[in-house]
Scaffold this motif. Structure first.
Motif, PDB file in Angstrom:
ATOM      1  N   SER A  11      79.886  22.227 -15.593  1.00 40.38           N
ATOM      2  CA  SER A  11      80.725  21.089 -15.179  1.00 40.38           C
ATOM      3  C   SER A  11      80.183  20.374 -13.944  1.00 40.38           C
ATOM      4  CB  SER A  11      82.151  21.569 -14.933  1.00 40.38           C
ATOM      5  OG  SER A  11      82.163  22.555 -13.916  1.00 40.38           O
ATOM      6  N   GLY A  12      78.856  20.318 -13.822  1.00 36.31           N
ATOM      7  CA  GLY A  12      78.240  19.511 -12.766  1.00 36.31           C
ATOM      8  C   GLY A  12      77.975  18.104 -13.287  1.00 36.31           C
ATOM      9  N   LEU A  31      83.738  21.173 -23.386  1.00 40.50           N
ATOM     10  CA  LEU A  31      82.950  21.509 -22.192  1.00 40.50           C
ATOM     11  C   LEU A  31      83.508  22.780 -21.540  1.00 40.50           C
ATOM     12  CD1 LEU A  31      81.592  19.109 -19.494  1.00 40.50           C
ATOM     13  CD2 LEU A  31      82.895  21.106 -18.789  1.00 40.50           C
ATOM     14  N   ILE A  32      82.643  23.789 -21.437  1.00 39.98           N
ATOM     15  CA  ILE A  32      83.049  25.051 -20.794  1.00 39.98           C
ATOM     16  C   ILE A  32      82.726  24.901 -19.303  1.00 39.98           C
ATOM     17  CG2 ILE A  32      82.891  27.573 -20.892  1.00 39.98           C
ATOM     18  CD1 ILE A  32      83.500  26.286 -23.664  1.00 39.98           C
ATOM     19  N   GLU A  33      83.742  25.024 -18.477  1.00 38.59           N
ATOM     20  CA  GLU A  33      83.595  24.624 -17.071  1.00 38.59           C
ATOM     21  C   GLU A  33      82.773  25.580 -16.205  1.00 38.59           C
ATOM     22  OE1 GLU A  33      87.759  24.126 -16.390  1.00 38.59           O
ATOM     23  OE2 GLU A  33      87.643  21.967 -16.642  1.00 38.59           O
ATOM     24  N   GLY A  34      82.786  26.870 -16.521  1.00 39.13           N
ATOM     25  CA  GLY A  34      81.985  27.815 -15.730  1.00 39.13           C
ATOM     26  C   GLY A  34      82.649  28.220 -14.434  1.00 39.13           C
ATOM     27  N   PRO A  35      81.917  29.003 -13.620  1.00 36.62           N
ATOM     28  CA  PRO A  35      82.531  29.606 -12.433  1.00 36.62           C
ATOM     29  C   PRO A  35      82.812  28.635 -11.296  1.00 36.62           C
ATOM     30  CG  PRO A  35      80.211  30.209 -12.601  1.00 36.62           C
ATOM     31  CD  PRO A  35      80.543  29.454 -13.842  1.00 36.62           C
ATOM     32  N   VAL A  78      87.423  23.568 -21.221  1.00 39.99           N
ATOM     33  CA  VAL A  78      87.837  24.968 -21.329  1.00 39.99           C
ATOM     34  C   VAL A  78      87.502  25.656 -20.014  1.00 39.99           C
ATOM     35  CG1 VAL A  78      87.442  27.155 -22.548  1.00 39.99           C
ATOM     36  CG2 VAL A  78      87.424  24.999 -23.818  1.00 39.99           C
ATOM     37  N   ALA A  79      88.520  26.196 -19.348  1.00 39.91           N
ATOM     38  CA  ALA A  79      88.272  26.936 -18.106  1.00 39.91           C
ATOM     39  C   ALA A  79      87.774  28.317 -18.491  1.00 39.91           C
ATOM     40  CB  ALA A  79      89.572  27.044 -17.313  1.00 39.91           C
ATOM     41  N   ALA A 110      73.990  23.108 -19.262  1.00 38.42           N
ATOM     42  CA  ALA A 110      73.971  22.364 -17.983  1.00 38.42           C
ATOM     43  C   ALA A 110      74.553  23.289 -16.915  1.00 38.42           C
ATOM     44  CB  ALA A 110      74.762  21.075 -18.118  1.00 38.42           C
ATOM     45  N   THR A 111      73.965  24.471 -16.823  1.00 40.09           N
ATOM     46  CA  THR A 111      74.543  25.535 -15.987  1.00 40.09           C
ATOM     47  C   THR A 111      74.068  25.493 -14.540  1.00 40.09           C
ATOM     48  OG1 THR A 111      72.813  26.925 -16.927  1.00 40.09           O
ATOM     49  CG2 THR A 111      75.015  27.209 -17.826  1.00 40.09           C
TER      50      THR A 111
END
Ligand code: NDP
Length: 310
Positions: A11-12, A31-35, A78-79, A110-111
């Motif tokens: 999510s950048g 979109l999986i938002e990540g940490p 998605v959180a 896009a991690t």
């Protein structure tokens, strides 16, 4: 199981821009938002070099603008954190938080990247007790105190300047006899009376009773005039660069020696058909929000082309 056309991880600026483009191409991206919602940028103070914001912008505001733009065209957020992938199958499998399974025709990675640490023992001992890799997140705790920032790049200069606004004194610990940062950032640091740059210094260890109270440094290590020095500090901020967040994909996607995903020349295509990489996870050179955003757009355009070819 959730079946999607286009799944974006991260999510950048790269992830959100990919989402805007994919959503406008009718791919209904997930979109999986990540940490870290909003990515690395949210750990800086102000963004002054992203076109469209002539007066600068607060990073959370900018990332929220991007998020809302992606949402407007139908992105689902998605959180959660991706815990496993399988890119050997078609559609590609992506598992979130060990139990939510997604199948996607195309995946955009896009991690981003994460802060590096020096690797000294005491850094671990005092993590959260005086050691930080984010001045914006933790600087507040060091108001009117003395801190050190390690590194001589743009990040270090930015962090030192920010901390100088809060702290009594800021040391910069720089291993070379010069700063690597851009001219404008160097000038800001070198003319700030609260910042003292310690050139040719390396950190040996941190000291203190239960929290950071000092650092043992070595000046001109290995030279005839090598000298041990001690500085009293309350906080120790790392700003020595980043490593790409790509471990999760290592069994499927080709990476370089540092872990950056290898893409096909100027395009975001990886060695796996239907898997694209955008932003800092595939960019050892530029690492700028605007560049990441541009590569996110390219990844979505390529993903659309790929999906239409299926
Ligand atoms: P850089 O890789 O540019 O700089 C890292 C710094 O840390 C260097 O001074 C390096 O020293 C030092 N360093 C690395 N490892 C160690 C170590 N083990 N011990 C001591 N020092 C160490 O990283 P940045 O995060 O600063 O910047 C990354 C990119 O992002 C750059 O392209 C930068 O321009 C950009 N950026 C731009 C900003 C802006 O325009 N506003 C803000 C922040 C970043 P050495 O020089 O000796 O290798």
């Amino acid at each position: 199981m959730n079946r999607v056309k286009c799944l974006i991880i991260g999510s950048g600026p790269a992830g959100y821009t990919a989402a805007i483009y994919a959503a406008r191409a009718n791919l209904a991206p997930v979109l999986i938002e990540g940490p870290q919602l909003g990515g690395q940028l949210t750990t800086t103070t102000e963004v002054e070099n992203f076109p469209g914001y002539p007066d600068g912008v607060e990073p959370f505001t900018m990332m929220d603008d991007m998020r809302r733009q992606a949402e407007r065209f139908g992105t689902t957020f998605v959180a959660g954190i991706v815990t496993k992938v399988d890119f050997s199958v078609s559609p590609k499998k992506v598992i979130v938080e060990d139990d939510q399974e997604y199948e996607a025709d195309a995946v955009i990675i896009a991690t981003g990247a994460s802060a590096k640490y020096l690797g000294i023992e005491s850094e671990r001992t005092y993590r959260g007790r005086g050691v930080s890799a984010c001045a914006t997140c933790d600087g507040f705790f060091y108001r009117k105190k003395t801190v050190a920032v390690v590194g001589g790049g743009d990040t270090a200069c930015e962090e030192a300047n920010y901390l100088a606004g809060l702290c009594e004194k800021v040391y910069m610990i720089v291993r070379k006899p010069y700063l690597r940062a851009s001219e404008i950032m160097q000038q800001r640091v070198l003319t700030n009376p609260k910042i003292e740059v310690l050139f040719e210094h390396n950190t040996l260890q941190l000291t203190g009773e239960g929290k950071v109270q000092g650092a043992d440094l070595v000046y001109r290590k290995g030279e005839p005039d090598e000298e041990m020095r001690h500085i009293a500090i309350d906080g120790f901020f790392l700003a020595i660069g980043h490593h790409p967040n790509t471990e999760l994909f290592k069994d499927f996607v080709a990476r370089d020696a540092e872990g950056y995903i290898i893409v096909d020349g100027d395009s975001p295509r990886t060695n796996v058909a239907g898997v694209f990489a955008a932003g800092d996870c595939a960019d050892p050179h530029y690492r700028q929000a605007i560049v990441a955003a541009g590569s996110g757009a390219k990844a979505a355009i390529e993903a659309d082309k790929y999906i239409k070819s299926l």
